[in-house]
Scaffold this motif. Structure first.
Motif, PDB file in Angstrom:
ATOM      1  N   ASN A   1      30.869  42.365  40.081  1.00 29.06           N
ATOM      2  CA  ASN A   1      30.090  41.446  40.921  1.00 29.06           C
ATOM      3  C   ASN A   1      30.971  40.421  41.625  1.00 29.06           C
ATOM      4  O   ASN A   1      30.497  39.706  42.518  1.00 29.06           O
ATOM      5  N   SER A   2      32.229  40.337  41.237  1.00 27.77           N
ATOM      6  CA  SER A   2      33.124  39.327  41.806  1.00 27.77           C
ATOM      7  C   SER A   2      33.595  39.740  43.191  1.00 27.77           C
ATOM      8  O   SER A   2      34.191  40.807  43.369  1.00 27.77           O
ATOM      9  N   THR A   3      33.331  38.900  44.163  1.00 27.80           N
ATOM     10  CA  THR A   3      33.852  39.106  45.517  1.00 27.80           C
ATOM     11  C   THR A   3      35.049  38.193  45.782  1.00 27.80           C
ATOM     12  O   THR A   3      35.593  38.177  46.885  1.00 27.80           O
ATOM     13  N   ASN A   4      35.441  37.430  44.773  1.00 28.15           N
ATOM     14  CA  ASN A   4      36.542  36.477  44.918  1.00 28.15           C
ATOM     15  C   ASN A   4      37.678  36.784  43.949  1.00 28.15           C
ATOM     16  O   ASN A   4      38.451  35.899  43.585  1.00 28.15           O
ATOM     17  N   GLN A   5      37.782  38.044  43.543  1.00 25.52           N
ATOM     18  CA  GLN A   5      38.801  38.450  42.587  1.00 25.52           C
ATOM     19  C   GLN A   5      40.200  38.081  43.035  1.00 25.52           C
ATOM     20  O   GLN A   5      41.076  37.766  42.227  1.00 25.52           O
ATOM     21  N   SER A   6      40.431  38.108  44.335  1.00 17.28           N
ATOM     22  CA  SER A   6      41.781  37.873  44.855  1.00 17.28           C
ATOM     23  C   SER A   6      42.319  36.500  44.475  1.00 17.28           C
ATOM     24  O   SER A   6      43.536  36.318  44.361  1.00 17.28           O
ATOM     25  N   PHE A   7      41.439  35.520  44.255  1.00 19.93           N
ATOM     26  CA  PHE A   7      41.920  34.187  43.883  1.00 19.93           C
ATOM     27  C   PHE A   7      42.594  34.213  42.518  1.00 19.93           C
ATOM     28  O   PHE A   7      43.591  33.536  42.294  1.00 19.93           O
ATOM     29  N   ALA A   8      42.045  35.003  41.589  1.00 21.80           N
ATOM     30  CA  ALA A   8      42.636  35.095  40.262  1.00 21.80           C
ATOM     31  C   ALA A   8      43.836  36.027  40.236  1.00 21.80           C
ATOM     32  O   ALA A   8      44.851  35.732  39.587  1.00 21.80           O
ATOM     33  N   ILE A   9      43.741  37.155  40.964  1.00 27.38           N
ATOM     34  CA  ILE A   9      44.752  38.189  40.850  1.00 27.38           C
ATOM     35  C   ILE A   9      45.855  38.036  41.891  1.00 27.38           C
ATOM     36  O   ILE A   9      47.048  38.062  41.559  1.00 27.38           O
ATOM     37  N   SER A  10      45.491  37.880  43.165  1.00 29.87           N
ATOM     38  CA  SER A  10      46.500  37.825  44.227  1.00 29.87           C
ATOM     39  C   SER A  10      47.076  36.428  44.411  1.00 29.87           C
ATOM     40  O   SER A  10      48.290  36.261  44.549  1.00 29.87           O
ATOM     41  N   THR A  11      46.212  35.419  44.443  1.00 28.76           N
ATOM     42  CA  THR A  11      46.676  34.050  44.723  1.00 28.76           C
ATOM     43  C   THR A  11      47.305  33.418  43.490  1.00 28.76           C
ATOM     44  O   THR A  11      48.478  33.042  43.499  1.00 28.76           O
ATOM     45  N   LEU A  12      46.527  33.294  42.412  1.00 27.00           N
ATOM     46  CA  LEU A  12      47.047  32.674  41.195  1.00 27.00           C
ATOM     47  C   LEU A  12      47.992  33.619  40.467  1.00 27.00           C
ATOM     48  O   LEU A  12      48.994  33.189  39.892  1.00 27.00           O
ATOM     49  N   GLY A  13      47.683  34.914  40.488  1.00 25.37           N
ATOM     50  CA  GLY A  13      48.576  35.898  39.869  1.00 25.37           C
ATOM     51  C   GLY A  13      48.472  35.955  38.362  1.00 25.37           C
ATOM     52  O   GLY A  13      49.489  36.107  37.660  1.00 25.37           O
ATOM     53  N   ILE A  14      47.260  35.865  37.812  1.00 24.01           N
ATOM     54  CA  ILE A  14      47.076  35.948  36.368  1.00 24.01           C
ATOM     55  C   ILE A  14      47.493  37.340  35.879  1.00 24.01           C
ATOM     56  O   ILE A  14      47.172  38.352  36.495  1.00 24.01           O
ATOM     57  N   GLU A  15      48.212  37.385  34.769  1.00 26.07           N
ATOM     58  CA  GLU A  15      48.589  38.671  34.200  1.00 26.07           C
ATOM     59  C   GLU A  15      47.343  39.495  33.891  1.00 26.07           C
ATOM     60  O   GLU A  15      46.337  38.973  33.399  1.00 26.07           O
ATOM     61  N   HIS A  16      47.419  40.794  34.163  1.00 24.32           N
ATOM     62  CA  HIS A  16      46.247  41.644  33.979  1.00 24.32           C
ATOM     63  C   HIS A  16      46.658  43.095  33.811  1.00 24.32           C
ATOM     64  O   HIS A  16      47.766  43.492  34.173  1.00 24.32           O
ATOM     65  N   GLU A  17      45.723  43.882  33.261  1.00 23.16           N
ATOM     66  CA  GLU A  17      45.895  45.320  33.142  1.00 23.16           C
ATOM     67  C   GLU A  17      44.986  46.002  34.147  1.00 23.16           C
ATOM     68  O   GLU A  17      43.907  45.494  34.463  1.00 23.16           O
ATOM     69  N   VAL A  18      45.417  47.157  34.653  1.00 25.42           N
ATOM     70  CA  VAL A  18      44.601  47.911  35.596  1.00 25.42           C
ATOM     71  C   VAL A  18      44.332  49.297  35.034  1.00 25.42           C
ATOM     72  O   VAL A  18      45.065  49.797  34.169  1.00 25.42           O
ATOM     73  N   ASP A  19      43.267  49.935  35.533  1.00 26.95           N
ATOM     74  CA  ASP A  19      42.953  51.291  35.115  1.00 26.95           C
ATOM     75  C   ASP A  19      43.657  52.299  36.015  1.00 26.95           C
ATOM     76  O   ASP A  19      44.468  51.929  36.884  1.00 26.95           O
ATOM     77  N   GLU A  20      43.335  53.587  35.831  1.00 31.61           N
ATOM     78  CA  GLU A  20      44.023  54.627  36.585  1.00 31.61           C
ATOM     79  C   GLU A  20      43.742  54.565  38.078  1.00 31.61           C
ATOM     80  O   GLU A  20      44.491  55.124  38.894  1.00 31.61           O
ATOM     81  N   ASN A  21      42.667  53.840  38.471  1.00 30.58           N
ATOM     82  CA  ASN A  21      42.326  53.692  39.887  1.00 30.58           C
ATOM     83  C   ASN A  21      42.861  52.405  40.499  1.00 30.58           C
ATOM     84  O   ASN A  21      42.606  52.115  41.662  1.00 30.58           O
ATOM     85  N   GLY A  22      43.565  51.626  39.699  1.00 32.01           N
ATOM     86  CA  GLY A  22      44.120  50.375  40.199  1.00 32.01           C
ATOM     87  C   GLY A  22      43.189  49.189  40.075  1.00 32.01           C
ATOM     88  O   GLY A  22      43.539  48.079  40.471  1.00 32.01           O
ATOM     89  N   ALA A  23      41.983  49.398  39.531  1.00 29.99           N
ATOM     90  CA  ALA A  23      41.029  48.298  39.352  1.00 29.99           C
ATOM     91  C   ALA A  23      41.419  47.461  38.137  1.00 29.99           C
ATOM     92  O   ALA A  23      41.974  47.980  37.153  1.00 29.99           O
ATOM     93  N   VAL A  24      41.137  46.159  38.201  1.00 33.97           N
ATOM     94  CA  VAL A  24      41.478  45.274  37.089  1.00 33.97           C
ATOM     95  C   VAL A  24      40.637  45.652  35.874  1.00 33.97           C
ATOM     96  O   VAL A  24      39.401  45.656  35.919  1.00 33.97           O
ATOM     97  N   LYS A  25      41.312  45.973  34.797  1.00 30.73           N
ATOM     98  CA  LYS A  25      40.639  46.343  33.552  1.00 30.73           C
ATOM     99  C   LYS A  25      40.468  45.142  32.639  1.00 30.73           C
ATOM    100  O   LYS A  25      39.425  44.963  32.015  1.00 30.73           O
ATOM    101  N   ARG A  26      41.488  44.301  32.547  1.00 27.19           N
ATOM    102  CA  ARG A  26      41.422  43.139  31.669  1.00 27.19           C
ATOM    103  C   ARG A  26      42.391  42.073  32.158  1.00 27.19           C
ATOM    104  O   ARG A  26      43.547  42.355  32.475  1.00 27.19           O
ATOM    105  N   ALA A  27      41.912  40.847  32.274  1.00 28.02           N
ATOM    106  CA  ALA A  27      42.768  39.710  32.591  1.00 28.02           C
ATOM    107  C   ALA A  27      43.396  39.236  31.288  1.00 28.02           C
ATOM    108  O   ALA A  27      42.801  38.469  30.524  1.00 28.02           O
ATOM    109  N   THR A  28      44.595  39.716  31.023  1.00 28.51           N
ATOM    110  CA  THR A  28      45.260  39.407  29.754  1.00 28.51           C
ATOM    111  C   THR A  28      45.924  38.040  29.759  1.00 28.51           C
ATOM    112  O   THR A  28      46.300  37.535  28.701  1.00 28.51           O
ATOM    113  N   GLY A  29      46.068  37.446  30.925  1.00 25.57           N
ATOM    114  CA  GLY A  29      46.788  36.184  31.038  1.00 25.57           C
ATOM    115  C   GLY A  29      45.937  34.948  30.864  1.00 25.57           C
ATOM    116  O   GLY A  29      46.363  33.860  31.272  1.00 25.57           O
ATOM    117  N   VAL A  30      44.753  35.056  30.283  1.00 24.69           N
ATOM    118  CA  VAL A  30      43.927  33.884  29.997  1.00 24.69           C
ATOM    119  C   VAL A  30      43.475  33.966  28.546  1.00 24.69           C
ATOM    120  O   VAL A  30      42.918  34.985  28.112  1.00 24.69           O
TER     121      VAL A  30
END
Length: 658
Positions: free
Chosen positions: A405-434
């Motif tokens: 439902n998030s349309t603002n994911q880029s603020f956490a992932i691209s701008t802030l750059g929180i560590e995260h895991e992605v799935d085989e499709n490149g989608a964020v699976k888990r924000a491990t950096g919080v």
């Protein structure tokens, strides 16, 4: 060693959609010396803190020119650091411009026609261009003028408009050619604007969360590959030299300026104007107008001290589609989120000062890749959700990064750059950096050093909601269905609690004051907005005194009725407007906001000669004066003057060739 600071105020400045000014709907920071309060921090300690956070003294005000000591990423000073300086100049292409190449406040139809004819176009071989813009009579007027000029250059332009949500979705999907949008600073640094034209960041639908302009500047785009490589390298220079040595500062200045010339060369994006935001209100309202961060960053409890004769604020709202902080998509929804929810930090009344809101303290590691935030104790959620804790914060940031439902994911992932895991499709699976350290402490771990985390945490998408309120991330089933939370039962910690929302044009929105608000109950009983899309209807609603506060659409604005008076801190100019048709004269406030509105192109579809022809026929002085009625200034750079190397003087000298 860890760098530590207590309560802070940082002079900063503003993605996204817009303020009250040229048009009510369209819209898409300067860090200066921090003022420490309550802990007796010495000047020496303060300087060390500023150096460690990359926030050395900047003496410019947002309303005026930068001081000569300011560098191209908003920080000044010349103390050396251990950070290396990366030159990064390896491409064959190098810009070679004496000044803006498409004419300064001129209409160059002959040059537009020449560039098209040199590319093989002519009377029997015209280019058909689709123009997509926000629904705005002002922009439609400008588009019609541009279309008439381009007809003389063998371009047939079809004008289409859409509401803001549809415009964003269409351009995100790449189903566009020419389009109009704007960008208001998330944080006041050249980096925040130049990331719009970092080529990979303009490609949506890939493995990474893009949040640049919708240019689709792919390797096979209609552009010189050398220019694309040059833009990529210059952006890398901008972000890879955070130090305060003279070399690092000059490298950032050069990189940002070089990228501006890369924009000129590619004609990928054509800056049109920087906005002058205006607010208008009747005498009955005790109102503190917003600063350069604009009304979309303003909390009503900070702005309104009372209303004579009544307890509730009457206003006008545009349409919006969600009250979920992670799905807020335009200025109208963002304003509601500001009142219903709280983020960790805040732009004080829309001015360029960052203040603690939900946090009381923070620590960083040496390279600013880790932030440990201490949150207030005793902060209450609306309803029966009780006290806010660190688990709520972690859940909220995870939703921003992980939820579909998030349309603002880029603020956490691209701008802030929180560590995260992605799935085989490149989608964020888990924000491990919080993670929650204890009941009131949260640690953010970033993928790379980022000195502006506290700035980014002002954004409404980082607002805190109760843990598990919806089940849209792994590990939670949800207390309520998502549609209920996003439309009829949004629960936060903000100064107002939700009452009702009747969506769509002609609908309404209401919120009541939250008496248990952690920063003190608001001075008014609540807010009642009527949702009106049509400019004439909005103006008449204000004219009939049904609204206490409003913007005046450009189509209804008469510059001769406006007079200026006192200048408040932050460059806010008070004045009056009137008498209007109802014989009333209202109060006004004007401020130059940190933004740029532009025409962009899908570069995989629109040839460079067409883009250059468009640049030749845009006469900024004429459009700002005649179409926008003086409510802004012409833009020749993507960076606003407040952020440009050496401020307004440097901005002018560069595009004028002086």
């Amino acid at each position: 060693m860890r760098t530590r600071a207590h309560s802070f105020h940082a002079l900063v400045a503003l993605h996204r959609p817009r303020s009250r000014g040229l048009d009510e709907e369209l819209k898409y920071m300067l860090l200066s010396p921090m003022t420490m309060t309550g802990d007796g921090m010495s000047n020496t300690s303060r300087r060390r803190f500023l150096k460690a956070t990359g926030a050395a003294a900047l003496t410019a005000t947002v309303a005026g020119c930068s001081d000569s000591t300011s560098d191209a990423d908003g920080s000044g000073g010349s103390e050396p650091t251990d950070a290396p300086t990366t030159t990064g100049e390896s491409t064959d292409y190098q810009p070679d411009f004496d000044k803006y190449p498409y004419g300064i406040d001129e209409t160059k139809v002959a040059e537009a026609r020449k560039v098209m004819e040199e590319a093989g176009y002519g009377p029997d071989n015209k280019y058909e261009l689709n123009w997509l813009q926000y629904q705005s009579p002002t922009w439609k007027e400008m588009a019609n003028t541009i279309r008439a000029r381009l007809e003389q250059a063998h371009i047939e332009m079809t004008i289409n408009d859409a509401n803001f949500s549809s415009l964003l979705e269409t351009t995100k999907q790449g189903e566009h050619e020419a389009f109009t949008l704007g960008w208001v600073a998330d944080y006041p640094r050249p980096r925040n604007f130049m990331q719009l034209v970092q080529p990979d960041n303009t490609i949506y639908g890939g493995e990474t969360a893009a949040n640049g302009a919708r240019l689709y500047w792919k390797e096979d785009a209609n552009s010189d590959p050398g220019v694309r490589e040059f833009m990529t390298e210059q952006y890398e220079r901008l972000v890879s030299n955070p130090g305060q040595s003279e070399d690092a500062i000059q490298t950032r200045k050069d990189a940002a300026t070089n990228m501006e010339e890369g924009i000129w060369e590619s004609a990928a994006l054509i800056p049109v104007y920087h906005n002058l935001a205006q607010s208008f209100w009747y005498d009955r309202l005790d109102y503190n107008p917003p600063g350069a961060m604009d009304s979309s960053k303003q909390k009503t409890n900070n702005a309104v001290a009372g209303i004579d004769g009544k307890g509730r604020l009457s206003g006008i709202s545009s349409t919006f589609n969600s009250l979920d902080p992670v799905a807020s998509g335009n200025t109208a929804s963002g304003a509601k989120v500001m009142d219903l929810f709280d983020a960790p930090t805040n732009y004080e009344n829309g001015r360029t000062e960052i203040t603690n809101l939900l946090i009381t303290d923070y620590e960083t590691n040496d390279d600013l890749s880790e932030y440990t935030l201490t949150f207030k104790e005793g902060v209450q959620f609306h309803g029966d959700y009780g006290e806010m804790t660190a688990d709520d914060v972690v859940y909220s940031i995870r939703r921003l990064a992980e939820s579909t439902n998030s349309t603002n994911q880029s603020f956490a992932i691209s701008t802030l750059g929180i560590e995260h895991e992605v799935d085989e499709n490149g989608a964020v699976k888990r924000a491990t950096g919080v993670e929650a350290v204890d009941d009131y402490t949260v640690r953010l771990t970033l993928e790379s050093p980022f000195p502006y985390a506290l700035d980014v945490l002002t954004y409404g998408a980082f607002s805190v909601v109760p843990e598990g309120i919806v089940g849209d991330i792994e590990g939670y089933e949800g207390d309520m269905p998502y549609p209920e939370f996003s439309a009829s039962n949004p629960v936060g910690t903000g100064p107002f609690t939700f009452v009702e929302w009747d969506s769509g044009n002609g609908g309404s929105y209401s919120a009541d004051a939250f008496e248990d608000y952690h920063d003190g109950a608001p001075a008014i009983d609540g807010i009642d907005d009527t949702i009106i899309s049509d400019d004439t209807a909005r103006y008449n609603y204000f004219l009939n005194e049904n609204a206490d506060l409003a913007g005046i659409p450009t189509s209804k604005y008469d510059p001769s009725l406006h007079s200026s008076g006192e200048t408040l801190p932050g460059g806010r100019k008070l004045g009056t407007y009137g008498p209007m048709e109802n014989d009333k004269t209202v109060n006004s406030s004007s401020v130059s906001t940190i933004d740029t509105y532009y025409v962009g192109f899908n570069m995989t579809k629109v040839p460079k000669p067409v883009r250059k022809a468009m640049a030749y026929v845009i006469n900024r002085e004429q459009f700002v004066s005649d179409v926008f009625k003086g409510r802004g200034v012409g833009a020749f750079h993507l960076q606003p003057p407040q952020l440009f190397s050496d401020g307004q003087e440097g901005y002018n000298n560069h595009y004028q060739g002086e």
